[in-house]
Design a protein around this motif. Structure first.
Motif: not given
Length: 86
Positions: A54-77
């Motif tokens: 059981t996990v906590v997952f986040n759908s904040d696309g902006r936060g995801a892009r900050d997490l991977v350090g790429d402003e153009k990343s399509p990462l969302r969850y």
């Protein structure tokens, strides 16, 4: 943020460069009473959550892009925590 259960893994032979080093998990979102709701999503994980966790997952696309350090990343969850099973 939302609770979910890891129901599988996804693989990709070609992926966006910002996804390197991240695992792709198939996560079933859960309602407040921990019943499955909505369609499963692909969430990216660096915490090594396993199937059945059981996990906590986040759908904040902006936060995801900050997490991977790429402003153009399509990462969302992304997985932000694994719950202990007590």
């Amino acid at each position: 943020m939302q609770l979910g259960t890891v129901i599988g893994h996804a693989t990709s032979t070609i992926k966006h460069p910002s996804f390197v080093g991240w695992r792709m998990l198939v996560v079933q979102p859960l309602s407040n009473d921990r019943k499955p709701e909505a369609d499963p999503v692909v969430a990216f994980d660096k915490l090594n959550a396993g199937v059945g966790a059981t996990v906590v997952f986040n759908s904040d696309g902006r936060g995801a892009r900050d997490l991977v350090g790429d402003e153009k990343s399509p990462l969302r969850y992304f997985v932000s925590a694994i719950l202990d099973q007590a």
